[in-house]
Design an enzyme around this catalytic site. Structure first.
Site, PDB file in Angstrom:
ATOM      1  N   PRO A  38      28.462 122.072  92.493  1.00  0.00           N
ATOM      2  CA  PRO A  38      29.285 121.578  91.402  1.00  0.00           C
ATOM      3  C   PRO A  38      30.778 121.801  91.642  1.00  0.00           C
ATOM      4  CG  PRO A  38      27.746 123.302  90.675  1.00  0.00           C
ATOM      5  CD  PRO A  38      27.864 123.362  92.150  1.00  0.00           C
ATOM      6  N   GLU A  39      31.526 120.752  91.484  1.00  0.00           N
ATOM      7  CA  GLU A  39      32.986 120.841  91.458  1.00  0.00           C
ATOM      8  C   GLU A  39      33.382 120.672  89.993  1.00  0.00           C
ATOM      9  OE1 GLU A  39      34.931 118.575  94.618  1.00  0.00           O
ATOM     10  OE2 GLU A  39      33.005 118.331  95.621  1.00  0.00           O
TER      11      GLU A  39
END
Length: 272
Positions: A2-3
């Site tokens: 996840p960014e």
DNA sequence: CTCTTAACCTGGACGC
DNA sequence: TGCGTCCAGGTTAAGA
């Protein structure tokens, strides 16, 4: 995994289920994540009301009157809200039961994520050295230009450094540099102020678009309802090595190099 | 300081 | 089918 867009999508999905709810019980199935799970989860959290769900960088904070749960999803983490009767899956490490009858689960196969505790009125050490949020006014061309002077590291590595700006990881760094027309291999200190202005705008545009698409699902990212994100369809360079550039009229193919140990994708013609 | 590298851990894809 | 290798959305500790 996840960014910023995936973490923000997670935050938005959690908020309506968590805000105002009380924690009934906490069950820990595996404590050895990147850091050991904070003991406060079991000793303090039960009985408390979650007053807010916030994001800082790629971290999520569940605020209560006695402190905050501090979560990071690492490379493979995800959070789901579901019926506690649903069968536990391999790598479901934490369950937080709510008074709504639903339960929050942290799933993280690689265990690069963490679940810590932040005391009230304090900022956890992990959050203290972070750079500005990309949508803050303090993240601008002058800031990046000044910070980058004298730096020999690749501009992509510089952009992914969470002390420069938070939330930009490997996918969105590639996409933002493409949108800004900057070669990811170029030394950060050799990028002009004008091009940092383009980069700032590109980072905001790419992250904003990705948030509106619910993030990028490459392999396993799911939002708290269990749905994937749809930004993968919009990727211009990430994972497209050998394929043709999407710029109208450009006849180049996307190249791949390694920068800072990360696969990096760019168009040799459009990015200079 | 800045920069580079190894390491953390599991699962999926691929080649033989 | 099985086994070895490589790769993956992040971060930090250690060394140069």
């Amino acid at each position: 995994m996840p960014e910023l867009p995936e973490v923000e999508t997670t935050r938005a999905g959690l908020a309506p289920h968590l805000i105002g709810r009380c924690v009934r019980a906490v069950r820990l199935h595996r404590a050895d994540l990147r850091f050991p799970i904070a003991p406060e989860l079991a000793s303090v959290l039960p009985g408390l009301m979650i007053a807010d769900v916030r994001r800082r960088a790629k971290y999520l904070l569940l605020d209560t009157a006695q402190g905050s749960v501090l979560l990071h999803l690492g490379m493979s983490g995800s959070l789901r809200v579901l019926n506690p009767a649903a069968p536990l899956k391999r790598h479901d490490h934490i369950e937080i039961d709510l008074d709504s009858g639903l339960s929050l689960r942290l799933h993280d196969p690689r265990r690069f994520g963490c679940c810590l505790w932040q005391a009230p009125q304090s900022v956890h050490p992990l959050l203290q050295k972070l750079g500005p949020e990309p949508f803050d006014l303090s993240f601008n061309a002058d800031y990046l230009y000044r910070l980058s002077r004298g730096r020999s590291a690749a501009v992509k590595t510089f952009l992914m450094d969470q002390q420069s700006v938070v939330g930009v990881g490997n996918i969105y760094a590639a996409e933002a540099l493409f949108a800004a027309g900057i070669d990811p291999r170029r030394a950060a200190g050799a990028v002009s102020r004008a091009r940092y202005a383009k980069l700032c705008a590109a980072v905001r545009m790419i992250l904003g678009d990705a948030i509106s698409q619910g993030g990028t699902t490459l392999r396993d990212f799911l939002n708290p309802s269990g749905s994937p994100g749809y930004f993968a369809q919009r990727l211009s360079v990430y994972g497209r090595e050998g394929k043709s550039c999407v710029t109208p009229g450009c006849r180049s193919t996307i190249a791949q190099v390694t920068l800072g140990q990360r696969a990096s994708f760019f168009c040799p013609s459009c990015q200079r």
